[in-house]
Design a protein around this motif. Sequence first.
Motif, PDB file in Angstrom:
ATOM      1  N   VAL A  39       0.904  -1.204  -0.018  1.00  0.00           N
ATOM      2  CA  VAL A  39      -0.076   0.069   0.086  1.00  0.00           C
ATOM      3  C   VAL A  39       0.821   1.211  -0.168  1.00  0.00           C
ATOM      4  O   VAL A  39       0.468   2.314  -0.740  1.00  0.00           O
ATOM      5  N   ILE A  40       1.873   1.435   0.923  1.00  0.00           N
ATOM      6  CA  ILE A  40       3.063   2.528   0.889  1.00  0.00           C
ATOM      7  C   ILE A  40       3.438   2.555  -0.448  1.00  0.00           C
ATOM      8  O   ILE A  40       3.555   3.923  -1.032  1.00  0.00           O
ATOM      9  N   LEU A  41       3.987   1.525  -1.024  1.00  0.00           N
ATOM     10  CA  LEU A  41       4.690   1.738  -2.379  1.00  0.00           C
ATOM     11  C   LEU A  41       3.697   2.038  -3.248  1.00  0.00           C
ATOM     12  O   LEU A  41       4.072   2.888  -4.138  1.00  0.00           O
ATOM     13  N   ASP A  42       2.671   1.652  -3.452  1.00  0.00           N
ATOM     14  CA  ASP A  42       1.586   1.903  -4.558  1.00  0.00           C
ATOM     15  C   ASP A  42       1.357   3.451  -4.443  1.00  0.00           C
ATOM     16  O   ASP A  42       1.208   4.320  -5.430  1.00  0.00           O
ATOM     17  N   MET A  43       0.997   4.051  -2.962  1.00  0.00           N
ATOM     18  CA  MET A  43       0.948   5.374  -2.807  1.00  0.00           C
ATOM     19  C   MET A  43       2.144   6.248  -3.218  1.00  0.00           C
ATOM     20  O   MET A  43       1.884   7.193  -3.889  1.00  0.00           O
ATOM     21  N   LEU A  44       3.110   5.589  -3.012  1.00  0.00           N
ATOM     22  CA  LEU A  44       4.529   6.561  -3.639  1.00  0.00           C
ATOM     23  C   LEU A  44       4.910   6.507  -5.083  1.00  0.00           C
ATOM     24  O   LEU A  44       5.419   7.090  -5.564  1.00  0.00           O
ATOM     25  N   GLY A  45       4.038   5.655  -5.608  1.00  0.00           N
ATOM     26  CA  GLY A  45       4.185   5.641  -6.857  1.00  0.00           C
ATOM     27  C   GLY A  45       5.106   4.573  -7.738  1.00  0.00           C
ATOM     28  O   GLY A  45       5.696   4.467  -8.688  1.00  0.00           O
ATOM     29  N   VAL A 167      -6.005   2.285  -0.429  1.00  0.00           N
ATOM     30  CA  VAL A 167      -5.579   3.264  -1.783  1.00  0.00           C
ATOM     31  C   VAL A 167      -6.383   4.406  -1.596  1.00  0.00           C
ATOM     32  O   VAL A 167      -6.159   5.221  -2.943  1.00  0.00           O
ATOM     33  N   LEU A 168      -6.863   4.837  -1.020  1.00  0.00           N
ATOM     34  CA  LEU A 168      -7.506   6.151  -0.934  1.00  0.00           C
ATOM     35  C   LEU A 168      -6.912   7.269  -1.167  1.00  0.00           C
ATOM     36  O   LEU A 168      -5.896   7.580  -0.357  1.00  0.00           O
ATOM     37  N   PRO A 169      -7.017   8.058  -2.332  1.00  0.00           N
ATOM     38  CA  PRO A 169      -6.054   9.221  -2.730  1.00  0.00           C
ATOM     39  C   PRO A 169      -6.303  10.418  -1.787  1.00  0.00           C
ATOM     40  O   PRO A 169      -7.280  10.684  -1.168  1.00  0.00           O
ATOM     41  N   ALA A 170      -5.099  11.147  -1.649  1.00  0.00           N
ATOM     42  CA  ALA A 170      -4.870  12.289  -0.768  1.00  0.00           C
ATOM     43  C   ALA A 170      -5.854  13.630  -1.283  1.00  0.00           C
ATOM     44  O   ALA A 170      -6.246  14.333  -0.921  1.00  0.00           O
ATOM     45  N   SER A 171      -5.884  13.578  -2.710  1.00  0.00           N
ATOM     46  CA  SER A 171      -6.527  14.514  -3.706  1.00  0.00           C
ATOM     47  C   SER A 171      -7.234  13.901  -4.851  1.00  0.00           C
ATOM     48  O   SER A 171      -6.746  13.162  -5.548  1.00  0.00           O
ATOM     49  N   ARG A 172      -8.597  14.416  -5.100  1.00  0.00           N
ATOM     50  CA  ARG A 172      -9.307  14.169  -6.264  1.00  0.00           C
ATOM     51  C   ARG A 172      -9.451  15.383  -7.187  1.00  0.00           C
ATOM     52  O   ARG A 172     -10.452  15.614  -8.000  1.00  0.00           O
ATOM     53  N   ARG A 194      -2.236  14.278  -7.782  1.00  0.00           N
ATOM     54  CA  ARG A 194      -0.916  14.842  -7.731  1.00  0.00           C
ATOM     55  C   ARG A 194      -0.054  13.791  -8.101  1.00  0.00           C
ATOM     56  O   ARG A 194       0.201  12.953  -7.432  1.00  0.00           O
ATOM     57  N   GLN A 195       0.615  14.057  -9.414  1.00  0.00           N
ATOM     58  CA  GLN A 195       1.383  13.040  -9.883  1.00  0.00           C
ATOM     59  C   GLN A 195       2.810  13.770 -10.337  1.00  0.00           C
ATOM     60  O   GLN A 195       2.594  14.876 -10.640  1.00  0.00           O
ATOM     61  N   PRO A 196       3.912  13.124 -10.368  1.00  0.00           N
ATOM     62  CA  PRO A 196       5.194  13.950 -11.034  1.00  0.00           C
ATOM     63  C   PRO A 196       4.938  13.888 -12.431  1.00  0.00           C
ATOM     64  O   PRO A 196       4.350  13.183 -13.023  1.00  0.00           O
ATOM     65  N   LYS A 197       5.752  14.756 -12.904  1.00  0.00           N
ATOM     66  CA  LYS A 197       5.791  14.774 -14.308  1.00  0.00           C
ATOM     67  C   LYS A 197       6.960  14.190 -14.835  1.00  0.00           C
ATOM     68  O   LYS A 197       8.012  14.346 -14.623  1.00  0.00           O
ATOM     69  N   ALA A 320      -0.711   7.909 -17.413  1.00  0.00           N
ATOM     70  CA  ALA A 320      -1.197   8.915 -18.278  1.00  0.00           C
ATOM     71  C   ALA A 320      -1.362  10.442 -17.844  1.00  0.00           C
ATOM     72  O   ALA A 320      -0.924  11.152 -18.483  1.00  0.00           O
ATOM     73  N   MET A 321      -1.361  10.642 -16.645  1.00  0.00           N
ATOM     74  CA  MET A 321      -1.294  11.984 -15.850  1.00  0.00           C
ATOM     75  C   MET A 321       0.206  12.565 -15.645  1.00  0.00           C
ATOM     76  O   MET A 321       0.519  13.750 -15.515  1.00  0.00           O
ATOM     77  N   MET A 322       1.197  11.491 -16.164  1.00  0.00           N
ATOM     78  CA  MET A 322       2.530  12.011 -15.804  1.00  0.00           C
ATOM     79  C   MET A 322       3.119  12.401 -17.145  1.00  0.00           C
ATOM     80  O   MET A 322       3.991  13.252 -17.439  1.00  0.00           O
ATOM     81  N   ILE A 323       2.709  11.824 -18.128  1.00  0.00           N
ATOM     82  CA  ILE A 323       3.269  12.105 -19.837  1.00  0.00           C
ATOM     83  C   ILE A 323       2.577  13.271 -20.505  1.00  0.00           C
ATOM     84  O   ILE A 323       1.280  13.685 -19.814  1.00  0.00           O
ATOM     85  N   LYS A 324       3.124  13.695 -21.616  1.00  0.00           N
ATOM     86  CA  LYS A 324       2.576  14.520 -22.597  1.00  0.00           C
ATOM     87  C   LYS A 324       2.999  14.354 -23.687  1.00  0.00           C
ATOM     88  O   LYS A 324       3.870  13.341 -24.015  1.00  0.00           O
TER      89      LYS A 324
END
Length: 333
Positions: A39-45, A167-172, A194-197, A320-324
């Motif tokens: 769960v922690i690893l999933d949260m951290l990406g 896995v409840l997210p901190a932000s939606r 909130r995701q890294p780019k 998909a949220m991280m790439i462009k």
Amino acid sequence: MRMSLVLAAAVMMPGAAIAQKPAQKSAAVPDRNVLHVQVILDMLGFGPGVLDGKGGQSLVAALKGFQEAKGLPRTGKPDAATLRALYPYRQKRPTARVTLDQAMMAGPYVNPLPKDYGEQAKLPSLAYRRPLEKLAEMFHTTPAVLVALNPGVTRIAVGSKIVVPNVLPASREYDGSLRPDWRQTLAMLNVDARQPKADHVVVDKSDGVLRVMDANDKLVAQFTATMGSEHDPLPLGSWKIYGADYNPKFHYNPDLFWDAKKGDDKELLPAGPNGPVGVVWIDLSKEHYGIHGTPNPETIGRAESHGCIRLTNWDAARLAMMIKPGTKAVFKA
């Protein structure tokens, strides 16, 4: 892999007692220590794939990714240095108790879901088969794990309270420019807003992972992946990401599939999480190749693909949220 008592002391927070019956052969009760690390690893990406409270190659790969990002030796084990690095995130408990609401239980559902593409093309959507399958995907696990986490629960409905991987997210607070249906999919899959780019992504066949790198070539996220096969090997080299198609329909062309049935016709399959590419298709400059989701998350890292890179639906959505458009994708053996 069995986590040690040291891990329990280091990363497990006390919570409400959970009554557990003896594990059944078909659905063993998940090890809460292992589940907590997942769960922690999933949260951290650093996605370990399905959250099931078990060890295995996906968890080893996720630990190696986390260790690399933290500048630790890449042992793939919960050693002392890794436990210290995990300790600040211990407040993220392994499970949460949620009350099922109308949105969680809402369909549509398609059961049975035909395997034949011609029959699938006639359907309005390639939706989940039943509520339990949808709930499992929402909480990054499998129906069997949900059953094991909820002994004695024989029926679920709006208002039911069940235990799930946390896995409840901190932000939606998703980007308002995104299509409403895609924002709804992200929320349903409990993907944090909130995701890294990504500056570039690296698909590493030797490790079975997709790495997300920043402009300084630092690892900021990593996902267990399925990539290629003997018939359709991973196309090594450097490519570009053209963009993403959210909740995509799928153009089935039997000429592109070595295992297509004789007499198959080209078909346009409807969108849905149980479609061949799941909830998102990330298009690559290599024709006919992409990075996408899957209707079978439990097979990620354990099966072959038709050359494309498959992730769980929740990891594909997160990527998909991280790439462009224009993001470089490097595929290596």
